[in-house]
Design a protein around this motif. Structure first.
Motif, PDB file in Angstrom:
ATOM      1  N   ALA A   1       0.569  16.996 -11.949  1.00 45.84           N
ATOM      2  CA  ALA A   1       0.211  18.340 -11.485  1.00 45.84           C
ATOM      3  C   ALA A   1       1.226  19.363 -11.980  1.00 45.84           C
ATOM      4  O   ALA A   1       0.875  20.457 -12.421  1.00 45.84           O
ATOM      5  N   ASN A   2       2.524  18.968 -11.877  1.00 44.68           N
ATOM      6  CA  ASN A   2       3.559  19.896 -12.339  1.00 44.68           C
ATOM      7  C   ASN A   2       3.412  20.171 -13.831  1.00 44.68           C
ATOM      8  O   ASN A   2       3.549  21.325 -14.293  1.00 44.68           O
ATOM      9  N   GLU A   3       3.161  19.097 -14.587  1.00 47.35           N
ATOM     10  CA  GLU A   3       2.979  19.300 -16.025  1.00 47.35           C
ATOM     11  C   GLU A   3       1.761  20.187 -16.301  1.00 47.35           C
ATOM     12  O   GLU A   3       1.796  21.086 -17.149  1.00 47.35           O
ATOM     13  N   THR A   4       0.687  19.915 -15.558  1.00 45.41           N
ATOM     14  CA  THR A   4      -0.539  20.737 -15.771  1.00 45.41           C
ATOM     15  C   THR A   4      -0.312  22.194 -15.388  1.00 45.41           C
ATOM     16  O   THR A   4      -0.693  23.126 -16.116  1.00 45.41           O
ATOM     17  N   PHE A   5       0.333  22.375 -14.213  1.00 44.54           N
ATOM     18  CA  PHE A   5       0.597  23.760 -13.785  1.00 44.54           C
ATOM     19  C   PHE A   5       1.541  24.477 -14.752  1.00 44.54           C
ATOM     20  O   PHE A   5       1.407  25.674 -15.005  1.00 44.54           O
ATOM     21  N   ALA A   6       2.505  23.740 -15.275  1.00 47.26           N
ATOM     22  CA  ALA A   6       3.437  24.352 -16.238  1.00 47.26           C
ATOM     23  C   ALA A   6       2.699  24.790 -17.496  1.00 47.26           C
ATOM     24  O   ALA A   6       2.930  25.878 -18.030  1.00 47.26           O
ATOM     25  N   LYS A   7       1.791  23.891 -17.959  1.00 50.22           N
ATOM     26  CA  LYS A   7       1.008  24.264 -19.135  1.00 50.22           C
ATOM     27  C   LYS A   7       0.144  25.495 -18.861  1.00 50.22           C
ATOM     28  O   LYS A   7       0.061  26.434 -19.677  1.00 50.22           O
ATOM     29  N   HIS A   8      -0.547  25.491 -17.702  1.00 53.95           N
ATOM     30  CA  HIS A   8      -1.390  26.656 -17.348  1.00 53.95           C
ATOM     31  C   HIS A   8      -0.557  27.926 -17.189  1.00 53.95           C
ATOM     32  O   HIS A   8      -0.983  29.023 -17.569  1.00 53.95           O
TER      33      HIS A   8
ATOM     34  N   ASP B   1       3.793  10.239  -6.660  1.00 55.54           N
ATOM     35  CA  ASP B   1       4.767  10.688  -7.658  1.00 55.54           C
ATOM     36  C   ASP B   1       4.085  11.002  -8.989  1.00 55.54           C
ATOM     37  O   ASP B   1       4.355  12.025  -9.630  1.00 55.54           O
ATOM     38  N   GLN B   2       3.187  10.103  -9.382  1.00 54.07           N
ATOM     39  CA  GLN B   2       2.477  10.348 -10.645  1.00 54.07           C
ATOM     40  C   GLN B   2       1.600  11.610 -10.563  1.00 54.07           C
ATOM     41  O   GLN B   2       1.516  12.411 -11.506  1.00 54.07           O
ATOM     42  N   PHE B   3       0.953  11.747  -9.391  1.00 52.40           N
ATOM     43  CA  PHE B   3       0.100  12.932  -9.213  1.00 52.40           C
ATOM     44  C   PHE B   3       0.920  14.217  -9.279  1.00 52.40           C
ATOM     45  O   PHE B   3       0.531  15.193  -9.925  1.00 52.40           O
ATOM     46  N   MET B   4       2.060  14.235  -8.589  1.00 56.28           N
ATOM     47  CA  MET B   4       2.907  15.407  -8.568  1.00 56.28           C
ATOM     48  C   MET B   4       3.454  15.698  -9.975  1.00 56.28           C
ATOM     49  O   MET B   4       3.516  16.856 -10.401  1.00 56.28           O
ATOM     50  N   THR B   5       3.833  14.593 -10.652  1.00 56.19           N
ATOM     51  CA  THR B   5       4.343  14.811 -12.015  1.00 56.19           C
ATOM     52  C   THR B   5       3.262  15.387 -12.910  1.00 56.19           C
ATOM     53  O   THR B   5       3.473  16.339 -13.675  1.00 56.19           O
TER      54      THR B   5
ATOM     55  N   ALA C   1       0.835  -1.211   0.000  1.00 54.50           N
ATOM     56  CA  ALA C   1       0.000   0.000   0.000  1.00 54.50           C
ATOM     57  C   ALA C   1       0.866   1.257   0.000  1.00 54.50           C
ATOM     58  O   ALA C   1       0.587   2.236  -0.696  1.00 54.50           O
ATOM     59  N   GLN C   2       1.938   1.212   0.791  1.00 58.95           N
ATOM     60  CA  GLN C   2       2.824   2.372   0.825  1.00 58.95           C
ATOM     61  C   GLN C   2       3.506   2.589  -0.531  1.00 58.95           C
ATOM     62  O   GLN C   2       3.679   3.723  -0.988  1.00 58.95           O
ATOM     63  N   GLN C   3       3.906   1.489  -1.158  1.00 58.83           N
ATOM     64  CA  GLN C   3       4.535   1.614  -2.474  1.00 58.83           C
ATOM     65  C   GLN C   3       3.537   2.196  -3.486  1.00 58.83           C
ATOM     66  O   GLN C   3       3.882   3.079  -4.286  1.00 58.83           O
ATOM     67  N   VAL C   4       2.309   1.622  -3.466  1.00 57.54           N
ATOM     68  CA  VAL C   4       1.287   2.118  -4.408  1.00 57.54           C
ATOM     69  C   VAL C   4       0.982   3.591  -4.136  1.00 57.54           C
ATOM     70  O   VAL C   4       0.861   4.426  -5.044  1.00 57.54           O
ATOM     71  N   LEU C   5       0.909   3.954  -2.843  1.00 56.07           N
ATOM     72  CA  LEU C   5       0.633   5.350  -2.504  1.00 56.07           C
ATOM     73  C   LEU C   5       1.771   6.259  -2.957  1.00 56.07           C
ATOM     74  O   LEU C   5       1.544   7.354  -3.493  1.00 56.07           O
ATOM     75  N   ALA C   6       3.016   5.778  -2.747  1.00 59.88           N
ATOM     76  CA  ALA C   6       4.175   6.599  -3.158  1.00 59.88           C
ATOM     77  C   ALA C   6       4.170   6.788  -4.686  1.00 59.88           C
ATOM     78  O   ALA C   6       4.420   7.876  -5.191  1.00 59.88           O
ATOM     79  N   GLN C   7       3.894   5.695  -5.403  1.00 62.00           N
ATOM     80  CA  GLN C   7       3.847   5.817  -6.864  1.00 62.00           C
ATOM     81  C   GLN C   7       2.720   6.754  -7.299  1.00 62.00           C
ATOM     82  O   GLN C   7       2.881   7.582  -8.225  1.00 62.00           O
ATOM     83  N   SER C   8       1.582   6.612  -6.619  1.00 57.84           N
ATOM     84  CA  SER C   8       0.445   7.491  -6.984  1.00 57.84           C
ATOM     85  C   SER C   8       0.783   8.957  -6.715  1.00 57.84           C
ATOM     86  O   SER C   8       0.460   9.849  -7.521  1.00 57.84           O
TER      87      SER C   8
END
Length: 354
Positions: free
Chosen positions: A22-29, A16-20, A7-14
């Motif tokens: 979000a960063n891409e979305t914020f950069a585009k905006h 990381d993916q969310f942050m990535t 669960a911790q691994q899945v949460l960490a991956q999620s």
């Protein structure tokens, strides 16, 4: 433990993916917002540049105007200094009796010129008169219809008034103004004592004293309210440029009416003479018409005699072939028209023509 680890691994991956993501979305905006903001700010920046350009131009014009205004102020200051000097000279000149007299004469001449009076027939400058071995020389003599005249004198003293205008102390000013009024009153007495009426008996009713400014007369009236009555009792009329102009124009109108009356009399005489000449001319026309009619009657009698007594005999030559056949004698006709004689009534010309 394995589940928690997974669960911790899945949460960490999620995360990381969310942050990535979000960063891409914020950069585009951010890129999009930056582009939109630049588009929105671009007109404002252009407007500010234009405003700055206009402000710089206005500042340049203001500096030029300020420089020009400073130059004009310096020129005006110089003119004021020169005017002050010239005014001081004028006051000094007018303070003397000779200078004030010349100024009064010039003002008097200007008023007369504006009134329309003619120097050749309506007024005389510096005329000479004799009264009991005294020579009187008024500044102006205005001739009036009916062989009458009006004498104008412009030698009033203005020295005290000019001195009053130069002092600031109220007491001194009042003293000078009282002396100014007394000078005018004394001049009225001198004019009355010259006895112009004796020099021009039956032609002069009063003497006109000319003051070259309403303010001079008004100042004297404030000190001596009955100054006008004092002058009228001595047959002296006080005038200023405005009142003398009105009097002179009235004189000019009276001269015009006088000339019109004289012209009307001349026209009446010419009309009477023309009427007499027309009467003589119509009589000559009547005689000529009678002679024309007599000539017509003589012609008709001659024509009738020729047609009755001569031409019938002459035409017989053509019948006997002694005359050319193509040249016959014309038949003469009598003249029927006669001159119309005018109906003339013999009468004298009227005495007056309206």
């Amino acid at each position: 433990e394995e589940f928690m680890s997974l669960a911790q691994q899945v949460l960490a991956q999620s995360q990381d993916q969310f942050m990535t993501l979000a960063n891409e979305t914020f950069a585009k905006h951010k890129e999009g917002a930056k582009g939109d903001l630049e588009k929105l700010i671009a007109p404002i920046g252009s407007t500010f540049e234009d405003f700055k350009t206009r402000v710089d131009a206005l500042e340049k014009v203001r500096l030029q105007d300020r420089s020009a205004m400073g130059e004009q102020i310096r020129t005006l200051a110089g003119d004021l200094i020169r005017n002050r000097v010239e005014t001081s000279k004028l006051v000094t000149a007018l303070s003397s009796p000779k200078g004030a007299g010349r100024w009064g004469e010039m003002t008097l001449r200007n008023v007369i010129d504006q009134s329309g009076l003619s120097v050749h027939c309506d007024f005389v400058e510096q005329a000479h008169m004799r009264v009991e071995e005294r020579t009187l020389r008024p500044d102006l003599v205005i001739r009036l219809p009916g062989q009458r005249m009006m004498i104008v004198d412009a030698k009033v003293s203005l020295e005290a008034y000019l001195q009053a205008s130069q002092v600031a102390d109220a007491t001194q000013k009042d003293s000078f103004l009282k002396r100014h009024a007394q000078n005018i009153k004394s001049h009225i007495h001198r004019l009355a004592s010259k006895a112009y009426q004796e020099a021009q008996t039956g032609q002069l009713d009063f003497v006109t004293m000319f003051i070259p400014g309403e303010n001079f007369y008004a100042a004297a009236l404030e000190e001596i309210p009955d100054l006008m009555e004092y002058a009228q009792e001595r047959k002296v009329i006080i005038t200023t440029p405005s009142t003398l102009l009105a009097i002179a124009r009235a004189v000019d109108i009276s001269w015009r009416e006088q000339n019109m009356s004289e012209n009307a009399l001349i026209a009446a005489e010419l009309g009477s003479e023309l009427y007499d000449r027309l009467q003589t001319l119509t009589q000559h026309i009547e005689k000529l018409g009678k002679h024309i009619n007599q000539s017509v009657d003589s012609y008709n009698r001659l024509n009738g005699s020729l047609e009755r007594r001569v031409l019938p005999t002459a035409r017989k030559f053509q019948e006997l072939s002694f005359a050319p056949a193509d040249k016959s004698l014309a038949e003469l006709e009598p003249i029927e028209n006669r001159a119309q004689l005018p109906h003339i009534k013999t009468e004298t010309a009227p005495d007056t023509i309206q």
